[in-house]
Design a protein around this motif. Structure first.
Motif, PDB file in Angstrom:
ATOM      1  N   PHE A  39      -9.247   5.715  -3.825  1.00  0.00           N
ATOM      2  CA  PHE A  39      -8.316   5.999  -2.730  1.00  0.00           C
ATOM      3  C   PHE A  39      -8.939   5.719  -1.370  1.00  0.00           C
ATOM      4  O   PHE A  39      -8.356   5.014  -0.531  1.00  0.00           O
ATOM      5  CB  PHE A  39      -7.892   7.467  -2.839  1.00  0.00           C
ATOM      6  CG  PHE A  39      -6.948   7.935  -1.775  1.00  0.00           C
ATOM      7  CD1 PHE A  39      -5.582   7.795  -1.928  1.00  0.00           C
ATOM      8  CD2 PHE A  39      -7.428   8.545  -0.624  1.00  0.00           C
ATOM      9  CE1 PHE A  39      -4.707   8.248  -0.953  1.00  0.00           C
ATOM     10  CE2 PHE A  39      -6.565   9.009   0.349  1.00  0.00           C
ATOM     11  CZ  PHE A  39      -5.200   8.859   0.185  1.00  0.00           C
ATOM     12  N   VAL A  75      -0.537   8.136   3.403  1.00  0.00           N
ATOM     13  CA  VAL A  75      -1.910   8.385   2.955  1.00  0.00           C
ATOM     14  C   VAL A  75      -2.285   9.849   3.183  1.00  0.00           C
ATOM     15  O   VAL A  75      -2.897  10.489   2.320  1.00  0.00           O
ATOM     16  CB  VAL A  75      -2.887   7.449   3.697  1.00  0.00           C
ATOM     17  CG1 VAL A  75      -4.330   7.778   3.342  1.00  0.00           C
ATOM     18  CG2 VAL A  75      -2.585   5.991   3.361  1.00  0.00           C
ATOM     19  N   TYR A 129       0.803  -1.225   0.000  1.00  0.00           N
ATOM     20  CA  TYR A 129       0.000   0.000   0.000  1.00  0.00           C
ATOM     21  C   TYR A 129       0.836   1.277   0.000  1.00  0.00           C
ATOM     22  O   TYR A 129       0.295   2.369   0.001  1.00  0.00           O
ATOM     23  CB  TYR A 129      -0.951  -0.026   1.196  1.00  0.00           C
ATOM     24  CG  TYR A 129      -1.853  -1.238   1.145  1.00  0.00           C
ATOM     25  CD1 TYR A 129      -2.964  -1.258   0.312  1.00  0.00           C
ATOM     26  CD2 TYR A 129      -1.554  -2.390   1.877  1.00  0.00           C
ATOM     27  CE1 TYR A 129      -3.769  -2.383   0.230  1.00  0.00           C
ATOM     28  CE2 TYR A 129      -2.351  -3.517   1.800  1.00  0.00           C
ATOM     29  CZ  TYR A 129      -3.464  -3.506   0.973  1.00  0.00           C
ATOM     30  OH  TYR A 129      -4.252  -4.621   0.890  1.00  0.00           O
ATOM     31  N   ASP A 173      -3.893  12.666   0.589  1.00  0.00           N
ATOM     32  CA  ASP A 173      -5.331  12.846   0.784  1.00  0.00           C
ATOM     33  C   ASP A 173      -5.749  14.250   0.320  1.00  0.00           C
ATOM     34  O   ASP A 173      -5.331  15.250   0.917  1.00  0.00           O
ATOM     35  CB  ASP A 173      -5.664  12.658   2.264  1.00  0.00           C
ATOM     36  CG  ASP A 173      -7.162  12.542   2.515  1.00  0.00           C
ATOM     37  OD1 ASP A 173      -7.941  13.042   1.679  1.00  0.00           O
ATOM     38  OD2 ASP A 173      -7.542  11.968   3.556  1.00  0.00           O
ATOM     39  N   TYR A 187      -7.857   2.411   1.134  1.00  0.00           N
ATOM     40  CA  TYR A 187      -7.152   2.583   2.403  1.00  0.00           C
ATOM     41  C   TYR A 187      -8.064   2.402   3.608  1.00  0.00           C
ATOM     42  O   TYR A 187      -7.581   2.088   4.710  1.00  0.00           O
ATOM     43  CB  TYR A 187      -6.440   3.935   2.428  1.00  0.00           C
ATOM     44  CG  TYR A 187      -5.207   3.911   1.563  1.00  0.00           C
ATOM     45  CD1 TYR A 187      -4.095   3.147   1.932  1.00  0.00           C
ATOM     46  CD2 TYR A 187      -5.157   4.611   0.363  1.00  0.00           C
ATOM     47  CE1 TYR A 187      -2.970   3.094   1.123  1.00  0.00           C
ATOM     48  CE2 TYR A 187      -4.034   4.557  -0.452  1.00  0.00           C
ATOM     49  CZ  TYR A 187      -2.939   3.804  -0.069  1.00  0.00           C
ATOM     50  OH  TYR A 187      -1.819   3.738  -0.869  1.00  0.00           O
TER      51      TYR A 187
END
Length: 258
Positions: A79, A180, A63, A184, A83
């Protein structure tokens, strides 16, 4: 590549992701330290299992790649969905490991989630600390110890191995949360909003400062005008006459001495 638009788009996304890693010294250092594990994971994987000796109990390496998701929509491959599954699996593994009754961790949410929810999610995972025993990394089976002294030595070495595994797990999960968060769009949008608000606040403060300065200058000007007007009154004229008489008297004395 007009004949392979989909492939070209995916390749360009990978190039952008690589550039993002290389341009951030902290992310680049993380990648350099875990390059082999990330490349192995890029072939696939599932959170909460896999090569436990390598990553402290979580197979998350797949990931750390743009290939883990497709776009920033709310679809199954997007996305947020991709996640969400990862962190939900890690949280489930944590709660299943012995933390019975522990409430679920904050969710990543969808693209339109409120900022308070987004902030809560990252605050939780950036401070992640595993509660798993990590017994799978034990170096010795203490049941085979011939006596108490040997058993204690075995337990000490096992404890060291478990502590190292916990540290690896914590670092891996926290790093994924940071990875992440950096990508974002909701975080980028909030940062832009904060920047706008700060700029607007600075502009308001400067406007208020100028207004106060203008009011101060106006008051000073008005005060000077009032003093000048006061001097033009009868009292001011009397003072002028006294000054003229004093100057004439001083002039006469000067001529007499000559």
């Amino acid at each position: 590549n007009q004949d392979q638009i989909e492939l070209a788009t995916e390749t360009f996304k990978q190039i952008q992701s690589a550039y993002a890693v290389l341009s951030d010294k902290h992310e680049r250092a993380w990648y350099d330290d875990h390059r082999e594990a990330i490349l192995r994971g890029a072939g696939g994987g599932s959170a909460g299992g896999g090569d436990e000796d390598d990553d402290g109990g979580f197979d998350l390496w797949a990931y750390f790649s743009s290939s883990a998701y497709s776009g920033f929509g709310d679809d199954e491959r997007g996305f947020y969905a991709a996640y969400s599954r990862v962190f939900e699996a890690v949280d489930k593994a944590e709660r299943d490991s012995g933390a019975k009754g522990k409430p679920p961790a904050p969710e990543l949410g969808r693209s339109d989630a409120a900022w308070s929810e987004v902030r809560g999610f990252y605050a939780h995972w950036e401070a992640f600390s595993t509660g798993r025993s990590m017994a799978h990394v034990d170096l010795y089976d203490t049941r085979e110890a011939p006596n108490r002294q040997v058993r204690r030595a075995m337990e000490k070495e096992n404890d060291k191995a478990r502590a190292a595994a916990r540290k690896k797990a914590n670092e891996c999960v926290r790093a994924l949360a940071a990875y992440v968060k950096k990508r974002d769009p909701r975080v980028a949008e909030n940062q832009a909003r904060i920047g706008r608000e700060r700029s607007e606040a600075a502009a308001r403060a400067e406007s208020e400062r100028r207004q106060r300065q203008a009011e101060h200058d106006l008051a000073r000007t008005q005060e000077r005008k009032e003093r000048a007007a006061a001097w033009d009154t009868e009292e001011g004229a009397e003072l002028d006459r006294l000054l003229e008489g004093y100057q004439a008297e001083e002039g006469g004395k000067g001529r007499g001495r000559t």
